[in-house]
Write a protein that holds these residues in place. Structure first.
Motif, PDB file in Angstrom:
ATOM      1  N   LYS A 132       3.676   1.079  42.209  1.00 32.43           N
ATOM      2  CA  LYS A 132       3.643  -0.122  43.048  1.00 32.43           C
ATOM      3  C   LYS A 132       2.246  -0.741  43.101  1.00 32.43           C
TER       4      LYS A 132
ATOM      5  N   SER B 271      -4.538  -3.304  45.759  1.00 28.31           N
ATOM      6  CA  SER B 271      -4.577  -4.551  46.520  1.00 28.31           C
ATOM      7  C   SER B 271      -5.346  -4.382  47.828  1.00 28.31           C
TER       8      SER B 271
ATOM      9  N   PRO C  71      -3.682  -9.520  47.664  1.00 32.92           N
ATOM     10  CA  PRO C  71      -2.581  -9.019  46.833  1.00 32.92           C
ATOM     11  C   PRO C  71      -2.850  -9.249  45.355  1.00 32.92           C
TER      12      PRO C  71
ATOM     13  N   TRP D 145      -0.402  -8.501  43.051  1.00 36.45           N
ATOM     14  CA  TRP D 145       0.874  -8.578  42.353  1.00 36.45           C
ATOM     15  C   TRP D 145       1.135  -9.993  41.850  1.00 36.45           C
TER      16      TRP D 145
ATOM     17  N   GLU E 156       3.680 -13.123  40.774  1.00 30.49           N
ATOM     18  CA  GLU E 156       4.925 -13.572  41.394  1.00 30.49           C
ATOM     19  C   GLU E 156       6.133 -13.132  40.568  1.00 30.49           C
TER      20      GLU E 156
ATOM     21  N   LEU F 144       7.991 -10.442  40.444  1.00 30.07           N
ATOM     22  CA  LEU F 144       8.021  -9.134  39.805  1.00 30.07           C
ATOM     23  C   LEU F 144       9.437  -8.575  39.810  1.00 30.07           C
TER      24      LEU F 144
ATOM     25  N   ALA G  47       8.687  -4.806  44.906  1.00 35.15           N
ATOM     26  CA  ALA G  47       7.417  -4.525  44.238  1.00 35.15           C
ATOM     27  C   ALA G  47       6.199  -4.955  45.048  1.00 35.15           C
ATOM     28  N   ALA G  48       6.327  -6.005  45.871  1.00 36.33           N
ATOM     29  CA  ALA G  48       5.168  -6.569  46.558  1.00 36.33           C
ATOM     30  C   ALA G  48       5.429  -6.687  48.050  1.00 36.33           C
TER      31      ALA G  48
ATOM     32  N   TRP H  17       1.762  -8.572  54.463  1.00 33.10           N
ATOM     33  CA  TRP H  17       0.528  -8.235  53.758  1.00 33.10           C
ATOM     34  C   TRP H  17      -0.709  -8.276  54.653  1.00 33.10           C
TER      35      TRP H  17
END
Length: 351
Positions: free
Chosen positions: A234, A239, A245, A247, A249, A251, A264-265, A271
């Motif tokens: 992950k 992050s 973050p 990650w 977009e 994902l 995944a995010a 966050w």
């Protein structure tokens, strides 16, 4: 009020996520606790001497595998549904990897509201059946957050339903945080003369539970570390260290045995809270570690947990010694296992 940060991390998070973060405070979690208590009795906080001996430390098992609908998700879903205005609510719709679907159906039934849920066709059959058993109309979709969100939006527009997000919502986060209020109070009653927990290990997917637990713990036991446990791959730790973050977009879902933690995010709301309040150490766990933790929970504690619900024990066995934590809370977040299929630890033993 908004969550504030020391330094520039919060500003970076706001710049990265255009929607920013809704305010969620301990007062919100406490209000959710009062709202939910007539509907959801506290789940047990249990100990297991054999697991303690194996881990070489004190473990305290917060058993939300015994929660209504079989997972912690009932807390956030019910708080969100009970917070909807009575006069304009026609029904609710949600998307889910499985457990949130049943939770929203359960919550909708408490207000006699129609409910539709969107679930990927790859979800365990037991979780789909659980949603239907609680009264939901189920629409299956292709895997992936974007696919689930698109189907949910279409249904909401067609039927005029309110959307109950699985994690990225202030009422959902506050509801999930009630788990930690119970946990800290139960520990104080169980061991009034002992120190607080050194750490709580919390499985993380979209971040709603981790955010809620961290908010409540910061107020009730500020010395307790809230440590996220993620499926290997992950990358939450990177992050958190970067302060933003990392990650990309859209994902695809994570490839993990823990079907409840394949997002995944983290979300736009979860966050910044997790970045602010979670311990910087994140513990990744493999499918093999999850499988063994499921087996040990079943064999030694006599508790049924799904793969996501076993992640906290897997993390404690793998990393608690290196982290220097002796009194550890483990969130057993779900127990919805598909008994029509061989259990993972049975497959592993026979394979």
């Amino acid at each position: 009020m908004r969550i504030t940060r020391r330094g520039g991390g919060w500003a970076r998070a706001r710049a990265y996520w255009s929607e920013g973060a809704a305010a969620v405070t301990y007062a919100d979690v406490a209000r959710a606790q009062a709202k939910l208590l007539p509907h959801l009795p506290p789940t047990p906080l249990l100990t297991c001497a054999r697991l303690d001996a194996l881990a070489g430390r004190e473990l305290f098992l917060k058993c939300d595998n015994l929660q209504a609908t079989g997972s912690f998700k009932a807390r956030g879903a019910l708080n969100a549904v009970l917070s909807l205005p009575a006069l304009r609510t026609r029904g609710v719709v949600a998307h889910s990897l499985g457990n949130h679907a049943a939770a929203v159906a359960f919550a909708a039934a408490s207000r006699a509201l129609p409910c539709t849920v969107v679930i990927p066709h790859t979800a365990p059959a037991a979780k789909v059946a659980n949603a239907r058993a609680h009264g939901a109309t189920v629409e299956l979709c292709e895997p992936g957050t974007a696919n689930r969100e698109a189907a949910t939006m279409r249904i909401a527009e067609q039927l005029g339903y309110d959307i109950i997000p699985p994690y990225d919502d202030a009422h959902v986060i506050a509801g999930q945080g009630t788990l930690a209020i119970e946990m800290h109070r139960q520990l104080a009653e169980l061991q009034p003369d002992r120190p607080p927990l050194d750490a709580i290990f919390v499985p993380i997917s979209g971040g709603g539970m981790a955010a809620g637990v961290a908010i409540a713990t910061r107020s009730l036991s500020p010395a307790t570390r809230v440590i996220a446990v993620e499926p290997a791959g992950k990358g939450l730790g990177a992050s958190l260290e970067a302060g933003r973050p990392l990650w990309p977009e859209n994902l695809p879902p994570l490839s993990t045995l823990a079907d409840g933690c394949r997002t995944a995010a983290l979300g736009r709301i979860t966050w910044p809270i997790c970045h602010e309040l979670l311990d910087r150490t994140v513990v990744p766990v493999t499918d093999a570690q999850i499988t063994e933790a499921m087996r040990l929970t079943f064999d030694l504690a006599k508790l049924v947990v799904e793969p996501s619900g076993a992640m906290s024990l897997a993390a404690a066995l793998a990393a608690a010694d290196a982290l220097g934590v002796r009194r550890v809370g483990l969130v057993l977040c779900g127990g919805n296992v598909d008994f029509d299929q061989p259990l993972p630890f049975v497959r592993a033993a026979s394979g």
